[in-house]
Design a protein around this motif. Structure first.
Motif: not given
Length: 248
Positions: A64-66, A107-114, A206-213, A218-225
């Motif tokens: 988020f900071k970057r 949701y809209k998804w960002v990941g995977p994180l782990s 096994s499965t992967q973990l995400y940030l679910a929004m 906005p799509d541009e926020v999801v894409q930026k992240l």
């Protein structure tokens, strides 16, 4: 005169409107106690960002900071309620959530994180032998409601006892025979509780973990992240954070 009073009143409200609009752009990021991915540094059920630690916590904050996306982070419970808030309330997000066919459209998804492994754990020395998942039906199983593994078992009509906290201690005390959880989280929590490493009675998948929004993000926020996270992975940032928690 009346028009002038209305105009002055509207002008006086402008700063408040601006603050409200600005606040609406801040993503409310929710998480739970899910070591080693996200957890209270003080063993509490409510924390703000400074009181939260963990692999995914550090990754999400850096992302988020970057990306320059304003956010506020809160650790709360119960887990099922956090998922509902992220799904139903615009401006909200939740991590660490596994991405499944059942959840995909919510949701809209960002990941995977782990990445995690869905497992059934038992106390060391316990003679239980499982050659298939169905073999576990004859034993009592405990799990936290709303987790990927508890939902997986519920969908297959397993009778699962809901555990709010302290699962390793309850497993040791014999309140249930098997703990349906994930690794490395399960063994991390067990070690922190002073019980030590548990045995894997059965590995489900096994499965992967995400940030679910929230879907209104906005799509541009999801894409930026997402692009920021991809760059962090290329740099080795995620592996470095994970190593600090898992290689102690």
């Amino acid at each position: 005169m009346l028009n002038k009073m209305i105009t002055h009143a509207m002008l006086a409200l402008l700063p408040l409107i601006a603050v409200t609009a600005q606040a609406a752009d801040v993503v409310q990021v929710l998480t739970q106690n899910y070591p080693p991915f996200s957890m209270s540094a003080n063993d509490k059920n409510f924390e703000r960002e400074d009181g939260i630690e963990g692999i995914d916590k550090e990754v999400v904050v850096e992302m988020f900071k970057r990306a320059g996306v304003p956010y506020q982070m809160t650790l709360r419970f119960p887990w099922s309620r956090l998922q509902e808030m992220a799904e139903q309330q615009p401006g909200f997000a939740v991590y660490s959530l596994s991405r499944s066919a059942q959840r995909e459209s919510r949701y809209k998804w960002v990941g995977p994180l782990s990445e995690i492994q869905l497992v059934l754990l038992k106390m060391p020395g316990n003679p239980i032998v499982l050659r298939s998942l169905d073999d576990a039906r004859q034993y009592s199983i405990g799990s936290v409601a709303g987790t990927s593994v508890s939902e997986y078992l519920a969908k297959r009509n397993f009778d699962v006892k809901n555990v709010l906290s302290g699962a390793p201690s309850k497993l040791k005390a014999g309140e249930f025979d098997l703990w349906a959880t994930t690794n490395p989280a399960g063994n991390y929590e067990s070690s922190k509780a002073g019980i030590g490493k548990l045995e894997v009675a059965y590995s489900i998948n096994s499965t992967q973990l995400y940030l679910a929004m929230n879907k209104e993000t906005p799509d541009e926020v999801v894409q930026k992240l997402q692009s920021t996270l991809d760059q962090m992975r290329k740099e080795g940032f995620i592996d470095q954070v994970a190593a600090r928690y898992l290689n102690d």
